[in-house]
Each structure stands twice: as structure tokens, then as C-alpha cells.
Write an enzyme that holds these catalytic residues in place. Structure first.
Site, PDB file in Angstrom:
ATOM      1  N   SER A  92     -18.202  14.976  40.059  1.00 28.60           N
ATOM      2  CA  SER A  92     -18.235  16.142  39.976  1.00 28.60           C
ATOM      3  C   SER A  92     -17.881  16.598  37.762  1.00 28.60           C
ATOM      4  CB  SER A  92     -17.331  17.422  40.507  1.00 28.60           C
ATOM      5  OG  SER A  92     -18.084  16.532  41.748  1.00 28.60           O
ATOM      6  N   HIS A 142     -24.077  18.642  41.269  1.00 27.30           N
ATOM      7  CA  HIS A 142     -23.884  16.845  41.391  1.00 27.30           C
ATOM      8  C   HIS A 142     -25.846  16.424  41.436  1.00 27.30           C
ATOM      9  CE1 HIS A 142     -20.275  15.116  42.586  1.00 27.30           C
ATOM     10  NE2 HIS A 142     -19.951  15.758  43.178  1.00 27.30           N
ATOM     11  N   HIS A 181     -21.829  12.483  49.068  1.00 27.97           N
ATOM     12  CA  HIS A 181     -20.383  12.004  50.012  1.00 27.97           C
ATOM     13  C   HIS A 181     -20.394  11.427  51.415  1.00 27.97           C
ATOM     14  CE1 HIS A 181     -19.975  15.036  46.521  1.00 27.97           C
ATOM     15  NE2 HIS A 181     -18.651  14.185  46.355  1.00 27.97           N
ATOM     16  N   TYR A 206     -18.564  13.291  53.647  1.00 28.50           N
ATOM     17  CA  TYR A 206     -18.490  14.475  54.325  1.00 28.50           C
ATOM     18  C   TYR A 206     -19.682  15.372  54.566  1.00 28.50           C
ATOM     19  CZ  TYR A 206     -18.662  16.704  49.615  1.00 28.50           C
ATOM     20  OH  TYR A 206     -18.465  17.214  48.210  1.00 28.50           O
ATOM     21  N   GLU A 207     -21.098  14.660  53.386  1.00 34.18           N
ATOM     22  CA  GLU A 207     -22.488  15.081  54.075  1.00 34.18           C
ATOM     23  C   GLU A 207     -22.930  15.055  55.107  1.00 34.18           C
ATOM     24  OE1 GLU A 207     -23.986  16.182  49.982  1.00 34.18           O
ATOM     25  OE2 GLU A 207     -22.822  14.666  49.423  1.00 34.18           O
ATOM     26  N   ALA A 264     -14.068  13.333  40.397  1.00 32.61           N
ATOM     27  CA  ALA A 264     -12.913  14.600  39.299  1.00 32.61           C
ATOM     28  C   ALA A 264     -11.834  14.115  41.053  1.00 32.61           C
ATOM     29  CB  ALA A 264     -13.613  15.530  39.739  1.00 32.61           C
ATOM     30  N   MET A 280     -12.894  12.673  46.598  1.00 35.47           N
ATOM     31  CA  MET A 280     -13.457  12.486  48.445  1.00 35.47           C
ATOM     32  C   MET A 280     -14.710  11.906  47.773  1.00 35.47           C
ATOM     33  SD  MET A 280     -13.820  16.704  49.420  1.00 35.47           S
ATOM     34  CE  MET A 280     -11.696  17.282  49.084  1.00 35.47           C
ATOM     35  N   SER A 281     -14.042  10.708  47.448  1.00 34.63           N
ATOM     36  CA  SER A 281     -15.872   9.881  46.166  1.00 34.63           C
ATOM     37  C   SER A 281     -15.059   8.336  46.402  1.00 34.63           C
ATOM     38  CB  SER A 281     -16.406  10.464  45.659  1.00 34.63           C
ATOM     39  OG  SER A 281     -15.861  10.758  44.362  1.00 34.63           O
ATOM     40  N   ASN A 333      -7.037  19.316  38.412  1.00 33.12           N
ATOM     41  CA  ASN A 333      -5.545  20.014  39.414  1.00 33.12           C
ATOM     42  C   ASN A 333      -3.774  18.912  39.316  1.00 33.12           C
ATOM     43  OD1 ASN A 333      -7.692  19.016  40.987  1.00 33.12           O
ATOM     44  ND2 ASN A 333      -6.215  19.345  42.604  1.00 33.12           N
ATOM     45  N   HIS A 357     -12.967  24.004  44.357  1.00 31.93           N
ATOM     46  CA  HIS A 357     -14.122  23.216  43.723  1.00 31.93           C
ATOM     47  C   HIS A 357     -14.170  23.822  42.201  1.00 31.93           C
ATOM     48  CE1 HIS A 357     -16.950  20.747  43.831  1.00 31.93           C
ATOM     49  NE2 HIS A 357     -18.471  21.386  43.170  1.00 31.93           N
TER      50      HIS A 357
END
Ligand code: HPA
Length: 277
Positions: free
Chosen positions: A34, A65, A87, A89-90, A116, A210-211, A234, A246
Site C-alpha cells: 500500500s 494497489h 489480501h 480479507y478480500e 505498510a 494485513m498482508s 502509524n 487506511h
């Protein structure tokens, strides 16, 4: 990856499409996370192929992306750069299976993954780059779940040296201020709760995202060495007063993008010189 299609057939088909469009024989694969897509602009003699044209490649649905494969040279090293990932989560844990295995099939020996991430360690503030030395898979799934194809890799791959120590050292030699730490992979798409952030810190994680981890598993399974860098965007939820969004992730990733691009370019030059591959 479409169901009912033999993964090996998809890999072969994608490789044929790629090799029909470029003579580049990549030695290093790169996956851009990201807000880190600018590296693609540093690749020279580039052939760009949209994921739409490549069998078994995902259609990245998240802003930041792109969904483009770039083949060319980075600091003289032939590379294949995946700008954009899918990802878990997709909806599909093995969405990156074909792209990662295509890198191997094209001749890459190693893959440089990037993402990220949120910091879980006060000593690694937002704006820093962190090389990942190990991970905690908190996603509750793996892209390797299901039938195993022994021709691609073993049923029970080792993760003892998942993040190649020589390649980590090479990254550090390129950027002395590089932080290092353990990455916790979170399924998402919701960010963590403050209690979950506290749990991950107790477990010893330095960053959360998340990746990356699904790609590490796929890469190690098919025999690719792995090195990875997280752009810290962050503090984990509850560690500071700033809300985690995001959009904020993309803003801070853009701020550290130049340093990230320089690190990967210097790494590519060092990788080309060294015999670690
Ligand atoms: N949590 C999970 N994923 C992330 C974060 C975070 O704080 N920052 C960037 N990606």
C-alpha cells in the site's frame, strides 16, 4: 484464482503470456504494498502487463494497489515487480498463489515483499522502515491449506529461516537506520482493537499488518528466498491518540516512499553483485 482450474495450467499460461512480451529473465521478484507503488517508476527497460491479461492473477480491489506486473531492470538487476496484491480479507486466502509461483517459474531466486504496517513498538515510530525478521501468523488461515502439489513444493515446508538472514543483512548494509522486528499478520479488514494490540505486543510483535505472510508462505513453499520491509505508517490502535485509517496509512506511506525506493534500488544493486542468490 478461478476455481476448477489446475493451478499449474494457470501458472504455465501466465508465464507464456509474459515470455511472449519480454526477453527479461528476472532474478528478483518484488511485491509492492500500500502506497509504495512508486518503485515501479524506477524500473528501466520496462514491459508492463496488466493483471487482467494474466491467467490466475487477482484483480486488486483496494485503493493504493494497481494490479500491474512490471518486468525490467532495477539498478541493473532483472526484476519482476508485482504492483498490487490481493489480501486474504478480500475473500480468498490463496489469491496470490499464481503470481508468486509465476515469479519462481520465470527464474526468480528470491522475492522482496513490502507492506505498510502499524507499529507495536514505541522504539519504531511511524515514518520508519522496518525489515521483517520473523512473523506471527494471526490470520487463522494459510494459502497452503488444501491439497498439496508436490511438484510445486512440500506438504510441510520449513519456516525456520523464512526471512533469509543473508538478505536481511544485505538490506541493513544498504540502510544503516533500518529498524528490524517481528510482523504480526492480522486478517482484517477491521483494524485491531486496543486489547488486540496489547495482546500482539505481549506476544512479541513489533508491527502489525494485513498482508505479507500469505506471500511468505507461498514463496517458501515453492523455494523462493524471502526478504521483506514494512513501512511503518502509524502506531497500533490505542497506542496514540491518532485515529488509524487506511487514508492515513497511504499518506504516511507516500512520505516514506522515496526512502523505500532508494532502499530497494540499493538492495537490487547489492543483490546483483553478491552471490547470496
Ligand atoms: N493494523 C493493521 N494493518 C495496518 C496498520 C495497522 O495498524 N497500519 C497499516 N496497515
Amino acid at each position: 484464482m478461478p476455481k476448477n482450474k489446475d493451478p499449474k495450467a494457470l501458472i504455465a499460461q501466465a508465464c507464456r503470456t509474459i515470455q511472449g512480451q519480454t526477453e527479461i529473465a528476472p532474478r528478483l521478484g518484488i511485491v509492492l504494498g500500500s502506497g509504495l507503488g512508486a518503485l515501479a517508476e524506477r524500473i528501466e527497460n520496462t514491459q508492463r502487463i496488466s493483471y487482467d491479461q494474466l491467467a490466475g492473477f487477482p484483480r486488486p480491489g483496494v485503493s493504493g494497489h494497481a494490479g500491474m506486473l512490471h518486468l525490467g531492470t532495477l539498478a541493473g538487476l532483472p526484476v519482476a515487480c508485482l504492483q498490487g496484491r490481493a489480501h486474504v480479507y478480500e475473500g480468498h486466502a490463496a489469491a496470490m498463489a499464481v503470481p508468486i509461483r509465476v515469479l519462481r517459474q520465470l527464474g526468480c531466486r528470491a522475492v522482496y515483499l513490502s507492506c505498510a504496517a502499524g507499529s507495536l513498538n514505541q522504539k519504531i515510530p511511524p515514518g520508519h522502515l522496518m525489515t521483517i525478521t520473523d512473523h506471527l501468523n494471526m490470520m487463522g488461515t494459510s494459502p497452503l491449506v488444501g491439497a498439496n502439489d508436490d511438484a510445486i513444493g512440500p506438504r510441510f515446508p520449513s519456516l525456520a529461516d523464512a526471512y533469509d538472514p543473508d538478505l536481511t543483512a544485505l538490506q541493513k548494509s544498504c540502510l544503516p537506520t533500518l529498524q528490524q522486528g517481528i510482523y504480526a499478520a492480522w486478517l482484517g479488514p477491521a483494524f485491531e482493537t486496543p486489547a488486540e494490540v496489547r495482546m500482539l505486543r505481549i506476544l512479541g510483535a513489533d508491527a502489525v499488518g494485513m498482508s505479507v505472510v500469505p506471500e511468505v508462505l507461498l514463496a517458501r513453499h515453492c523455494g523462493l528466498k524471502v526478504t521483506a520491509t514494512a513501512g511503518i505508517t502509524n502506531y497500533g490502535v490505542g497506542m496514540s491518540d491518532d485515529p488509524v485509517t487506511h487514508e492515513q496509512t497511504l499518506t504516511v506511506a507516500a512520505q516514506l516512499s522515496d526512502r523505500f525506493c532508494q532502499l530497494v534500488s540499493d538492495f537490487a544493486a547489492a543483490f546483483a553483485r553478491k552471490s547470496v542468490n
